[in-house]
Design a protein around this motif. Structure first.
Motif, PDB file in Angstrom:
ATOM      1  N   PHE A   1     -63.195 -67.400 -22.610  1.00 52.25           N
ATOM      2  CA  PHE A   1     -63.507 -66.131 -23.056  1.00 52.25           C
ATOM      3  C   PHE A   1     -63.400 -65.965 -24.635  1.00 52.25           C
TER       4      PHE A   1
ATOM      5  N   TYR B   1     -62.785 -62.916 -27.492  1.00 52.21           N
ATOM      6  CA  TYR B   1     -62.662 -61.439 -27.925  1.00 52.21           C
ATOM      7  C   TYR B   1     -62.237 -61.621 -29.342  1.00 52.21           C
TER       8      TYR B   1
ATOM      9  N   GLN C   1     -60.272 -58.567 -31.911  1.00 50.00           N
ATOM     10  CA  GLN C   1     -59.271 -57.617 -31.865  1.00 50.00           C
ATOM     11  C   GLN C   1     -59.270 -56.835 -33.228  1.00 50.00           C
TER      12      GLN C   1
ATOM     13  N   GLY D   1     -57.896 -50.090 -33.533  1.00 54.19           N
ATOM     14  CA  GLY D   1     -58.502 -48.757 -32.994  1.00 54.19           C
ATOM     15  C   GLY D   1     -59.495 -49.331 -31.771  1.00 54.19           C
ATOM     16  N   HIS D   2     -59.688 -50.671 -31.690  1.00 62.74           N
ATOM     17  CA  HIS D   2     -60.688 -50.929 -30.741  1.00 62.74           C
ATOM     18  C   HIS D   2     -60.278 -51.686 -29.553  1.00 62.74           C
ATOM     19  N   GLY D   3     -58.818 -52.178 -29.715  1.00 63.15           N
ATOM     20  CA  GLY D   3     -58.291 -52.944 -28.607  1.00 63.15           C
ATOM     21  C   GLY D   3     -58.891 -54.321 -28.966  1.00 63.15           C
ATOM     22  N   LEU D   4     -59.154 -55.009 -27.628  1.00 62.78           N
ATOM     23  CA  LEU D   4     -59.762 -56.277 -27.607  1.00 62.78           C
ATOM     24  C   LEU D   4     -61.414 -56.222 -27.056  1.00 62.78           C
TER      25      LEU D   4
ATOM     26  N   LEU E   1     -64.979 -58.133 -25.789  1.00 64.88           N
ATOM     27  CA  LEU E   1     -65.580 -59.247 -25.316  1.00 64.88           C
ATOM     28  C   LEU E   1     -66.616 -59.588 -26.070  1.00 64.88           C
TER      29      LEU E   1
ATOM     30  N   TYR F   1     -68.484 -64.969 -22.910  1.00 62.60           N
ATOM     31  CA  TYR F   1     -67.539 -65.595 -21.911  1.00 62.60           C
ATOM     32  C   TYR F   1     -68.612 -66.778 -21.453  1.00 62.60           C
TER      33      TYR F   1
ATOM     34  N   PHE G   1     -59.854 -64.077 -30.577  1.00 58.07           N
ATOM     35  CA  PHE G   1     -59.011 -64.623 -29.430  1.00 58.07           C
ATOM     36  C   PHE G   1     -59.752 -65.338 -28.468  1.00 58.07           C
TER      37      PHE G   1
ATOM     38  N   TYR H   1     -55.228 -66.430 -19.760  1.00 58.92           N
ATOM     39  CA  TYR H   1     -54.317 -67.025 -20.821  1.00 58.92           C
ATOM     40  C   TYR H   1     -54.894 -66.951 -22.029  1.00 58.92           C
ATOM     41  N   PHE H   2     -54.219 -66.488 -23.303  1.00 62.13           N
ATOM     42  CA  PHE H   2     -54.425 -66.190 -24.481  1.00 62.13           C
ATOM     43  C   PHE H   2     -54.168 -67.325 -25.536  1.00 62.13           C
ATOM     44  N   GLY H   3     -54.869 -67.840 -26.384  1.00 62.88           N
ATOM     45  CA  GLY H   3     -54.810 -68.712 -27.416  1.00 62.88           C
ATOM     46  C   GLY H   3     -53.893 -67.608 -28.565  1.00 62.88           C
ATOM     47  N   PRO H   4     -53.532 -68.387 -29.746  1.00 61.65           N
ATOM     48  CA  PRO H   4     -52.713 -67.660 -30.593  1.00 61.65           C
ATOM     49  C   PRO H   4     -53.452 -67.036 -31.481  1.00 61.65           C
TER      50      PRO H   4
ATOM     51  N   ARG I   1     -49.042 -63.020 -32.947  1.00 62.56           N
ATOM     52  CA  ARG I   1     -48.978 -64.033 -31.893  1.00 62.56           C
ATOM     53  C   ARG I   1     -50.270 -63.474 -30.762  1.00 62.56           C
ATOM     54  N   GLY I   2     -50.395 -64.408 -29.912  1.00 59.37           N
ATOM     55  CA  GLY I   2     -51.625 -64.107 -29.078  1.00 59.37           C
ATOM     56  C   GLY I   2     -50.916 -63.125 -28.036  1.00 59.37           C
ATOM     57  N   LEU I   3     -51.730 -62.865 -27.083  1.00 56.85           N
ATOM     58  CA  LEU I   3     -51.466 -61.954 -25.949  1.00 56.85           C
ATOM     59  C   LEU I   3     -50.721 -62.908 -24.766  1.00 56.85           C
TER      60      LEU I   3
ATOM     61  N   PHE J   1     -50.702 -53.932 -23.993  1.00 62.10           N
ATOM     62  CA  PHE J   1     -52.265 -53.813 -23.847  1.00 62.10           C
ATOM     63  C   PHE J   1     -52.319 -53.691 -22.184  1.00 62.10           C
TER      64      PHE J   1
ATOM     65  N   PHE K   1     -60.031 -53.972 -21.942  1.00 62.09           N
ATOM     66  CA  PHE K   1     -58.693 -53.509 -22.291  1.00 62.09           C
ATOM     67  C   PHE K   1     -58.694 -51.999 -23.003  1.00 62.09           C
ATOM     68  N   GLY K   2     -57.455 -51.385 -22.839  1.00 60.52           N
ATOM     69  CA  GLY K   2     -56.996 -50.255 -23.490  1.00 60.52           C
ATOM     70  C   GLY K   2     -56.889 -50.628 -25.051  1.00 60.52           C
ATOM     71  N   LYS K   3     -56.594 -49.533 -25.797  1.00 58.43           N
ATOM     72  CA  LYS K   3     -56.562 -49.829 -27.318  1.00 58.43           C
ATOM     73  C   LYS K   3     -55.149 -50.384 -27.677  1.00 58.43           C
TER      74      LYS K   3
END
Lengths: 116, 115
Positions: free
Chosen positions: A33, A35, A37, A40-43, A45, A48, A90, A106-109, B42-44, B90, B105-107
């Motif tokens: 995936f 994403y 960031q 105010g919007h979060g993540l 997509l 994917y 991300f 699982y997320f990258g940095p 950092r990442g999540l 999150f 995701f939430g904000k």
């Protein structure tokens, strides 16, 4: 075991330039995936992929292109960068086990991209 | 539309006190629910998830979350906060009828733990 890596970690570019963000995972996960960031919007997509050569759009795909020729790599290309694409990007991966649909991502940095 | 709400932008607690970070969702069917934490630059990092079974889920670093179907909530809790818990949290949801699809995701909620 590196897990999931992204490169570059930081990138500054100019409007109109093409930029490619790289993502590599060592788990042989089926799903990957992208994403972005934003405050105010979060993540949200972007795109994917369920497997090599299978990709699909997410919530905010405009201006982005992806490919997945190999399971472990999932590059994201901004064909002609715009200031609105300044963001933190991300990459994530997950393993789908068919019936076990609660697979953890699982997320990258992350890659911090600035478009001037 | 499917969505996740984290009603508090920031939560402030004193070290040693219990903490709660709230999350509510609006998703059709029975969703799968997740909590992630993000430290600066950092990442999540995955904390915990609810798929089915016991409504109280235990995760990493002493965190737990309670699934409440009637209130469509999945609040994150910890009995005793640490300064090192200060981070961005999150909540995320994935509809269970969409295998392998992305999370909603939430904000995010910034948790600040003071010493």
């Amino acid at each position: 075991d590196a897990g999931i890596t992204q490169s570059p970690r930081y990138k500054i570019t100019e409007t109109g330039r093409q930029v490619t963000l790289m993502c590599h995972q060592t788990w042989s996960h089926s799903y990957m995936f992208w994403y972005r960031q934003d405050l105010g919007h979060g993540l949200r997509l972007i795109y994917y992929s369920a497997a090599a050569d299978i990709t699909d759009k997410g919530e905010v795909p405009d201006g982005y292109v992806v490919s997945r020729s190999k399971t472990e790599n999932f590059p994201l290309t901004l064909e002609s960068a715009t200031r609105s694409q300044t963001s933190v990007y991300f990459c994530a991966s997950s393993e789908s086990r068919g019936g076990a649909r609660g697979d953890t991502q699982y997320f990258g940095p992350g890659t911090r991209l600035t478009v001037l | 539309a499917q969505s996740v709400a984290q009603p508090e932008d920031q939560v402030n607690v004193a070290e040693g006190n219990p903490l709660t970070v709230k999350c509510t969702y609006s998703v059709s069917g029975n969703p799968y629910l997740f909590w992630y934490v993000q430290y600066p630059n950092r990442g999540l990092q995955f904390l915990l998830k609810y798929i089915t079974g016991d409504n109280l889920v235990k995760g990493s670093y002493g965190f737990e979350a309670e699934f409440n179907k009637s209130q469509t909530s999945f609040h994150l809790k910890k009995p005793s906060a640490l300064v090192s818990d200060s981070a961005l949290y999150f909540c995320a949801v994935r509809p269970n009828n969409q295998a392998g699809t992305a999370l909603i995701f939430g904000k995010g909620t910034t948790l600040s733990v003071s010493s």
